[in-house]
Write a protein that holds these residues in place. Structure first.
Motif, short mmCIF file in Angstrom:
data_model
loop_
_atom_site.label_atom_id
_atom_site.label_comp_id
_atom_site.label_asym_id
_atom_site.label_seq_id
_atom_site.Cartn_x
_atom_site.Cartn_y
_atom_site.Cartn_z
N ASN A 40 -4.79 1.24 1.25
CA ASN A 40 -5.90 1.89 0.56
C ASN A 40 -6.47 1.02 -0.54
O ASN A 40 -7.60 1.24 -0.99
N MET A 41 -5.68 0.05 -1.00
CA MET A 41 -6.12 -0.81 -2.10
C MET A 41 -5.77 -2.26 -1.80
O MET A 41 -4.75 -2.54 -1.15
N ILE A 95 -11.69 -1.48 3.73
CA ILE A 95 -11.96 -0.98 2.39
C ILE A 95 -13.05 -1.83 1.74
O ILE A 95 -13.37 -2.92 2.22
N LYS A 96 -13.63 -1.32 0.67
CA LYS A 96 -14.67 -2.07 -0.02
C LYS A 96 -14.05 -3.24 -0.79
O LYS A 96 -12.90 -3.17 -1.22
N PRO A 98 -12.74 -5.26 -3.55
CA PRO A 98 -12.35 -4.83 -4.90
C PRO A 98 -13.19 -5.54 -5.96
O PRO A 98 -13.55 -6.71 -5.81
N ARG A 110 -14.76 2.25 -8.82
CA ARG A 110 -14.35 1.44 -7.68
C ARG A 110 -12.89 0.99 -7.76
O ARG A 110 -12.41 0.30 -6.85
N TYR A 113 -10.17 1.11 -4.94
CA TYR A 113 -10.06 0.13 -3.86
C TYR A 113 -9.23 -1.08 -4.27
O TYR A 113 -9.03 -1.99 -3.46
N SER A 158 -0.82 -0.20 -1.24
CA SER A 158 -1.67 -1.36 -1.53
C SER A 158 -1.12 -2.62 -0.89
O SER A 158 0.06 -2.70 -0.53
#
Length: 354
Positions: A40-41, A95-96, A98, A110, A113, A158
Motif C-alpha cells: 500500500n505504500m 500506487i501513486k 510517493p 498523499r 502512498y 509497505s
C-alpha cells in the motif's frame, strides 16, 4: 420455480468464474497481483535515479530547463526529461508515486502512498552534495514513526526502493582515492548499505529492493572519451565486484532474518538488455547511439541546464528525447527508464515484491 434455462446457467457459471478470478488476481495498471501480500505504500531512499524533487531548487540542475520537458512539461526536480525509476516502480505496484519528503506538509494527503526520501547526488557516505546521505534519509522515516505520522503496523504493508547509482565511487575518484584501494572501498560501501537495508527492515518495512549498480562504464561521462561508441570496461569490472558483494549481503540478510524480505533489482543486466548485449559500439535497435546523451554542455565547463550570466543556454539539446537512452551524462531519459523497466532482467526482479 422454473427450471433455469441453459443460457441462464451458462451466465451464472461465467459470473461465478469471474468472481473467483477477481479474488485471485487484481489488475493494477500494468501489473496483475496474485492473491496475497499487496503493498500500500512505497518508501524510497537513495540518489538522483530515484529522486522526484527533494533537492533544493537553488542547487540542483533538475529544477532548470530543459529538465522535465517531457513530464510534467517543466522542471520538477527529476533528473531526466520526464519520469524516473521511482515513477515506474510505483506504477508497477499500482500506487501513486510517493511525494518527495520536502513536500510532506504541503501534500499531507498523499502520505498514505509512502514518501520519497531520495536526494540527487548522495550516497551511503557523505558526498560533495549538500544533501542528506542515506543514513540521514532513514533517520527521517524514524522520526516520522516517533511522531506517529506512520505506525509500525502500517509499515507492514509497505515496500522500499533503495537506489545506489554510484555517487560514493565518483566522490572516491574525485578525492584522489587510489586505484589499489578501490576494492576495499567497495567493500565499505556495500557493508554500509547492508546496515541501511537492515535498519529499514527493522523499522517495519515488509519488502526492500536494493538496486544493483548499472554499468557505470557505459554512462556518457565515461563513453565520451570513446566518442560515445564503447564502454569503459575497467569501470564495469569494478561494478561487477560491487554487485557481487551486494548479492552476498542480501543473501546474508535474508538468512539472518529468516525471510525473503530483501532482494536486488538487476539494473546491470536491465541496462545491458536495452543496449542489446551486442558489441558495445553498435547502435541499439531502439535508441540512436545509446551511449550518446540528448542534453550536453557546450564544453567541459558546462552541463545540461547551464546558462551564462545573460541567460544564454550553454548546452545543446537533441531534437527528440525519445530517440535517446541517456538524457544527460549520467541519467536516462524517460524513454530510457521505460525501456529499462520493460526489460526481462528488471521485470524478473520486480516479481520479488510479492
Amino acid at each position: 420455480m422454473d427450471t433455469p434455462t441453459p443460457l441462464f446457467s451458462l451466465l451464472c457459471f461465467f459470473l461465478f468464474s469471474l468472481f473467483l478470478g477477481e479474488e485471485q488476481h487484481v489488475v493494477e495498471g500494468s501489473r496483475v497481483w496474485t492473491f496475497g501480500f499487496r503493498p500500500n505504500m512505497l518508501f524510497v531512499f537513495g540518489d538522483s535515479y530515484a529522486d522526484t524533487g527533494n533537492n533544493r531548487k537553488a542547487l540542483a540542475s533538475s529544477w532548470k530547463l530543459p529538465y522535465g520537458i517531457t513530464f510534467p512539461g517543466k522542471p520538477a526536480g527529476r533528473f531526466s526529461d520526464g519520469r524516473v525509476l521511482t515513477d515506474f516502480i510505483a506504477g508497477y505496484l499500482g500506487i501513486k508515486t510517493p511525494v518527495p519528503y520536502r513536500y510532506r506538509k504541503e501534500l499531507g494527503g498523499r502520505l498514505k502512498y509512502g514518501l520519497n526520501f531520495a536526494y540527487g547526488g548522495t550516497g551511503v557516505f557523505d558526498t560533495p552534495a549538500p544533501e542528506p546521505n542515506m543514513t540521514t534519509q532513514i533517520d527521517f522515516l524514524q522520526q516520522l514513526l516517533n511522531d506517529s505520522v506512520y505506525s509500525k503496523r502500517a509499515l507492514k504493508t509497505s515496500v522500499a526502493l533503495v537506489s545506489l547509482a554510484g555517487n560514493d565511487y565518483s566522490n572516491y575518484i574525485a578525492t584522489n582515492g587510489s586505484t589499489a584501494g578501490f576494492p576495499a572501498f567497495i567493500g565499505r560501501v556495500v557493508n554500509q548499505l547492508k546496515v541501511n537495508l537492515k535498519r529499514i527492515h527493522n523499522l517495519g518495512v515488509r519488502k526492500i529492493a536494493a538496486s544493483a549498480l548499472q554499468p557505470l562504464g557505459c554512462l556518457p561521462q565515461s563513453t565520451a572519451q570513446f566518442s560515445f561508441e564503447q564502454c569503459n570496461e575497467s569501470e564495469n569490472a569494478l561494478v561487477g565486484l560491487h554487485n557481487q558483494l551486494l548479492a552476498q549481503a542480501v543473501n546474508d540478510l535474508n538468512k539472518e532474518t529468516n525471510s525473503s524480505s530483501f532482494f536486488v533489482l538487476d539494473m546491470y543486466n536491465a541496462f545491458w538488455n536495452v543496449f542489446n548485449q551486442k558489441q558495445a559500439h553498435q547502435v541499439s535497435p531502439t535508441f540512436v547511439n545509446p551511449f550518446e546523451p540528448c542534453c550536453v554542455g557546450v564544453s567541459a565547463a558546462f552541463s545540461c541546464g547551464s546558462v551564462d550570466e545573460n541567460g544564454v543556454k550553454q548546452y545543446t539539446l537533441c531534437s527528440n528525447p525519445k530517440s535517446k537512452f541517456f538524457w544527460d551524462t549520467v541519467h536516462p531519459t524517460e524513454q530510457g527508464w521505460r525501456a529499462v523497466y520493460s526489460t526481462p532482467a528488471l521485470q524478473s526482479s520486480l516479481k520479488q515484491f510479492w
